[in-house]
Motif scaffolding. Structure first.
Motif, mmCIF file in Angstrom:
data_model
loop_
_atom_site.group_PDB
_atom_site.id
_atom_site.type_symbol
_atom_site.label_atom_id
_atom_site.label_comp_id
_atom_site.label_asym_id
_atom_site.label_seq_id
_atom_site.Cartn_x
_atom_site.Cartn_y
_atom_site.Cartn_z
ATOM 1 N N LEU A 11 0.827 -1.215 0.000
ATOM 2 C CA LEU A 11 0.000 0.000 0.000
ATOM 3 C C LEU A 11 0.860 1.263 0.000
ATOM 4 C CD1 LEU A 11 -2.696 -1.144 2.590
ATOM 5 C CD2 LEU A 11 -2.859 -1.175 0.092
ATOM 6 N N GLU A 12 1.973 1.209 0.739
ATOM 7 C CA GLU A 12 2.881 2.370 0.766
ATOM 8 C C GLU A 12 4.308 1.864 0.780
ATOM 9 O OE1 GLU A 12 2.294 5.696 3.550
ATOM 10 O OE2 GLU A 12 0.360 4.751 4.020
ATOM 11 N N LEU A 13 5.170 2.599 0.082
ATOM 12 C CA LEU A 13 6.572 2.172 0.038
ATOM 13 C C LEU A 13 7.463 3.393 -0.164
ATOM 14 C CD1 LEU A 13 8.729 -0.162 -0.291
ATOM 15 C CD2 LEU A 13 8.319 0.019 -2.749
ATOM 16 N N ASP A 14 8.422 3.538 0.763
ATOM 17 C CA ASP A 14 9.467 4.547 0.598
ATOM 18 C C ASP A 14 10.777 3.784 0.471
ATOM 19 O OD1 ASP A 14 8.688 7.145 0.420
ATOM 20 O OD2 ASP A 14 8.339 7.364 2.581
ATOM 21 N N GLY A 15 11.156 3.449 -0.750
ATOM 22 C CA GLY A 15 12.363 2.643 -0.935
ATOM 23 C C GLY A 15 12.125 1.644 -2.046
ATOM 24 N N THR A 16 12.815 0.499 -1.997
ATOM 25 C CA THR A 16 12.651 -0.497 -3.051
ATOM 26 C C THR A 16 12.405 -1.867 -2.442
ATOM 27 O OG1 THR A 16 15.018 -0.912 -3.064
ATOM 28 C CG2 THR A 16 14.197 0.668 -4.687
ATOM 29 N N ILE A 17 11.744 -2.724 -3.242
ATOM 30 C CA ILE A 17 11.524 -4.109 -2.804
ATOM 31 C C ILE A 17 12.579 -4.987 -3.460
ATOM 32 C CG2 ILE A 17 9.947 -6.066 -2.945
ATOM 33 C CD1 ILE A 17 7.659 -4.096 -2.678
ATOM 34 N N ASP A 18 13.126 -5.881 -2.643
ATOM 35 C CA ASP A 18 14.109 -6.841 -3.123
ATOM 36 C C ASP A 18 13.341 -8.133 -3.428
ATOM 37 O OD1 ASP A 18 16.190 -8.594 -3.453
ATOM 38 O OD2 ASP A 18 16.910 -8.470 -1.378
ATOM 39 N N HIS A 19 12.842 -8.228 -4.674
ATOM 40 C CA HIS A 19 12.029 -9.399 -5.054
ATOM 41 C C HIS A 19 12.925 -10.626 -5.195
ATOM 42 C CE1 HIS A 19 8.377 -7.084 -5.812
ATOM 43 N NE2 HIS A 19 9.102 -6.213 -6.496
ATOM 44 N N ARG A 20 12.585 -11.715 -4.496
ATOM 45 C CA ARG A 20 13.407 -12.930 -4.579
ATOM 46 C C ARG A 20 12.576 -14.148 -4.988
ATOM 47 N NH1 ARG A 20 17.356 -12.598 0.719
ATOM 48 N NH2 ARG A 20 17.995 -10.416 0.450
ATOM 49 N N ASP A 21 11.356 -13.903 -5.470
ATOM 50 C CA ASP A 21 10.455 -15.023 -5.754
ATOM 51 C C ASP A 21 10.512 -15.428 -7.227
ATOM 52 O OD1 ASP A 21 8.969 -12.230 -5.769
ATOM 53 O OD2 ASP A 21 8.021 -13.510 -7.281
ATOM 54 N N ASP A 22 9.874 -16.558 -7.524
ATOM 55 C CA ASP A 22 9.717 -17.029 -8.914
ATOM 56 C C ASP A 22 8.298 -16.799 -9.396
ATOM 57 O OD1 ASP A 22 12.278 -18.119 -9.423
ATOM 58 O OD2 ASP A 22 11.798 -19.821 -8.134
ATOM 59 N N TRP A 23 7.522 -16.016 -8.661
ATOM 60 C CA TRP A 23 6.092 -15.921 -8.917
ATOM 61 C C TRP A 23 5.706 -14.684 -9.707
ATOM 62 C CZ3 TRP A 23 1.762 -18.533 -9.057
ATOM 63 C CH2 TRP A 23 0.546 -17.853 -8.977
#
Lengths: 201, 323
Positions: free
Chosen positions: B283-295
């Motif tokens: 819903l809210e993000l200040d920064g980045t997501i480190d995606h590690r999934d295969d989905w």
């Protein structure tokens, strides 16, 4: 491309070269020759050299694209007098085909459907096959009573050549049987026939 | 059939065997002696492992026969620098102990339409293949296995399969010299061949790349990563929008584990970024997501509107998720 409300009828593609494949097999019939010509034009010389074309000159509408197809430098062009012969030719080719093969089918619904039955029997997946419909939407009909298959059915009511019952063609297509279903037309009240009409040909 | 407790099965450890210097095989029966839920080849269970006062939830493939639900077998490779779940399995768990586990789920089933099944596995990646081969063997399907191991002392499971299936099993590395060449194994296969690969990331990438180079389409390539994708990294905090709870995720735990530890629940199944069950809206993000999934798809990753809490982390000053 005909739009119908028939949910079970396959959604057809447009033939374009599948670049991920290493070997290409294009099978077409009658007016499908036009789509084959367009496909071959879009291919690189390397893809053409790895392409085998199977073409049946049998046509409901009388279209023949053989002369155009002969202009391309493909690995092989095999010509068949009937659709049934072309489907047998496809079967023989797929029997020794390897992974990495891409199949392109074009022509009448009956031709595409029966070719797809063969491709499925060799375990080909939907992401290895493209299908483009061409020509008339005449129907291939399976009789629910005697199992007879009738090609090129154009009207809602017709007499089954297998069991001589009057059949009504339902708007239900079976991918497994590659045919629309035909059932006895006056089963509710014997002798009372529904109104006949020309199908969406 | 065995009764579950809050959706978890109570399993008694019947046998523990060391099969390689790093791998133990555990045989479980239902704690109450009844039948266990049936499963299909390629299934896994999530085992709740008590470790250092916490509970680790590790997913392990079932390697016993899908046609015998009197017991389940798993193989656990000891990872000394991981999140210590496998270490706890090796050092703390004894025969006769009771462990809780989830019911089996299958993210790696065999194709129903394949004309030939070609398995490629590395090391402990062989575990799901045990059950898959048993299933195919009883159905009379056509299959073969290519298994790479690091040396003779790591080849015990491979020899077991060789004993069962003979010529259909090829071992590599068991003699200290032979090497698996995936191009050679995949080349010239007849139509309708399906490849299954389970092993280290490098092996999976190698098989997928080789298959693509040979013109295979994706629907004929199946893989399952057994490596702990390792949801470890820098700490961050997350806010659960529905309760307003702020949860600190430590370097050693995943977002999902931190949320569970704080007494909240998120849906989950594989806990390895593969199944999609835990997909949660950001819903809210200040920064980045480190995606590690295969989905998630590439476009989903780029927009950062979704996160997979079982493996993915964030480098952020603020993260609010719809949970």
């Amino acid at each position: 491309m005909l739009i119908t409300g028939i949910k079970s009828r396959p959604v057809y593609d447009e033939l374009t070269p599948m670049a991920s494949g290493l070997i290409h097999l294009a099978a077409g019939q009658g007016s499908g020759g036009k789509a084959l010509v367009r496909l071959l034009r879009a291919m690189t010389p390397e893809q053409l050299a790895a392409t085998t074309v199977l073409y049946s000159t049998e046509s409901f509408t009388g279209q023949n694209y053989l002369i155009d197809l002969q202009q391309f430098k493909v690995r092989d062009l095999a010509v068949f007098p009937t659709n049934a012969d072309a489907v047998s030719g496809l079967d023989a080719y797929l029997a020794t085909a390897k992974m990495g093969t891409r199949l392109y089918l074009t022509g009448s619904e009956g031709f595409i459907g029966t070719s797809m039955q063969v491709a499925t029997s060799y375990g080909m997946n939907r992401d290895e096959v493209l299908r483009e419909h061409a020509g008339s939407f005449v129907r291939r009909v399976w009789c629910a009573h005697c199992g007879h298959y009738s090609e090129n059915v154009t009207h809602r009511i017709f007499e089954c050549p297998g069991c001589e019952l009057n059949l009504i063609v339902r708007d239900h297509y079976s991918g497994r049987l590659a045919a629309f279903q035909g059932v006895k037309a006056d089963s509710e009240v014997p002798g009372e026939m529904p109104e006949n009409e020309e199908l969406d040909t | 059939m065995s009764e579950s407790q809050h959706g978890a099965l109570r399993l008694r450890v019947k046998r523990i065997e060391a099969v390689t210097p790093e791998i133990n095989r555990y045989t479980f029966g239902a704690a109450d002696g009844s039948w266990l839920p049936p499963f299909s080849g390629g299934s896994h269970i999530t085992v709740l492992i008590p470790a250092d006062g916490d509970t680790r939830r590790n997913a392990y493939s079932l390697m016993s026969s899908p046609y015998d639900t009197s017991e389940y077998q798993i193989a656990v490779r000891r990872v000394d620098d991981g999140k210590r779940g496998s270490l706890a399995m090796h050092t703390n768990v004894r025969e006769g102990d009771i462990l809780l586990a989830g019911i089996p789920a299958n993210l790696f089933p065999v194709s129903k339409h394949a004309r030939h099944h070609l398995f490629i596995a590395g090391g402990v990646g062989i575990t799901p293949v045990f059950a898959q081969l048993e299933e195919l063997s009883l159905k009379g399907s056509s299959f073969e296995l290519h298994l790479a191991v690091r040396g003779p002392e790591h080849a015990a499971l491979g020899h077991e399969l060789k004993e069962r299936y003979g010529e259909r099993v090829t071992l590599y590395g068991h003699d200290g010299e032979s090497r698996l060449n995936t191009m050679d194994v995949l080349a010239g296969r007849p139509l309708g061949t399906h490849a299954y690969v389970c092993g280290p990331t490098r092996m999976i990438d190698d098989v997928v790349n080789s298959a693509h180079a040979l013109g295979w389409s994706d629907s004929n390539i199946h893989f399952e990563r057994f490596e702990d994708l390792g949801s470890t990294g820098d700490p961050f905090s997350v806010t659960l929008a529905r309760s307003g709870a702020v949860i600190e995720v430590s370097p050693e735990q995943s977002l999902l584990e931190a949320v569970e530890e704080a007494g909240h629940k998120l849906p989950y199944l594989c806990r390895g970024g593969a199944c999609g069950e835990c997909e949660t809206e950001v819903l809210e993000l200040d920064g980045t997501i480190d995606h590690r999934d295969d989905w998630l798809s590439e476009s989903d990753r780029a927009t950062c509107k979704l996160i997979m809490p079982c493996v993915s982390r964030a480098t952020c000053t603020k993260l609010v998720i719809n949970a």
